[in-house]
Write a protein that holds these residues in place. Sequence first.
Motif, short mmCIF file in Angstrom:
data_model
loop_
_atom_site.label_atom_id
_atom_site.label_comp_id
_atom_site.label_asym_id
_atom_site.label_seq_id
_atom_site.Cartn_x
_atom_site.Cartn_y
_atom_site.Cartn_z
N ASP A 49 -15.24 71.77 26.54
CA ASP A 49 -14.59 71.85 27.80
C ASP A 49 -15.59 70.85 28.84
OD1 ASP A 49 -12.85 73.59 26.74
OD2 ASP A 49 -13.82 75.41 27.17
N ARG A 52 -10.43 68.43 30.73
CA ARG A 52 -9.33 69.02 29.87
C ARG A 52 -8.26 70.09 30.43
NH1 ARG A 52 -9.85 73.25 26.74
NH2 ARG A 52 -8.32 73.53 24.65
N SER A 53 -9.13 71.08 31.18
CA SER A 53 -8.37 72.27 31.82
C SER A 53 -9.25 72.78 32.80
CB SER A 53 -7.95 72.98 30.76
OG SER A 53 -7.58 74.38 31.19
N SER A 54 -8.83 73.12 33.86
CA SER A 54 -9.68 73.72 34.83
C SER A 54 -9.84 75.31 34.56
CB SER A 54 -8.73 73.78 36.25
OG SER A 54 -9.65 74.23 37.35
N GLU A 55 -8.66 75.64 33.92
CA GLU A 55 -8.91 77.23 33.37
C GLU A 55 -10.00 77.21 32.50
OE1 GLU A 55 -6.03 75.46 33.73
OE2 GLU A 55 -5.07 76.47 35.52
#
Length: 141
Positions: free
Chosen positions: A129, A37-40
């Motif tokens: 996540d 979804r998002s590396s962050e």
Amino acid sequence: TNRTQRITVRHRGATRTLERNPQGRWTLATGTQGVIRSSEAIEELTYRLGELRAVWWTDRGEINRASYGLSNDGLHLLIDLKIGERTQTLDLEFGGWAPSKFPYALTILEGQPVVFEFPLQLFWLLQRDLGILPGARPGEP
């Protein structure tokens, strides 16, 4: 957070492995299917896991796994940390729901299994996540 190199999620017979590259970006390991979804978001999740505090300590030592909803096919995380030249793997396993409505979790501390109630908000972030099946609950086969 910077020590976390790999997170492996096992759930309902499926395995997903995420790896942190030298630039700090999270990618799926070769042969792993899914989407990040998002590396962050993974970075934030690893930070929060590093700051993890039990809501309530429940049991220690030889435990009756079934009484906490722990099963071989339940939600299980393996977190690989790079410490100097060696890798340490932290093991976190999720079970059923406590009467308090927090999910039970099991880990190993000082060589003994310990069961604790896991923070609910962090549990939902973990599911979102790490791409765990929507609606998955701890302890469900």
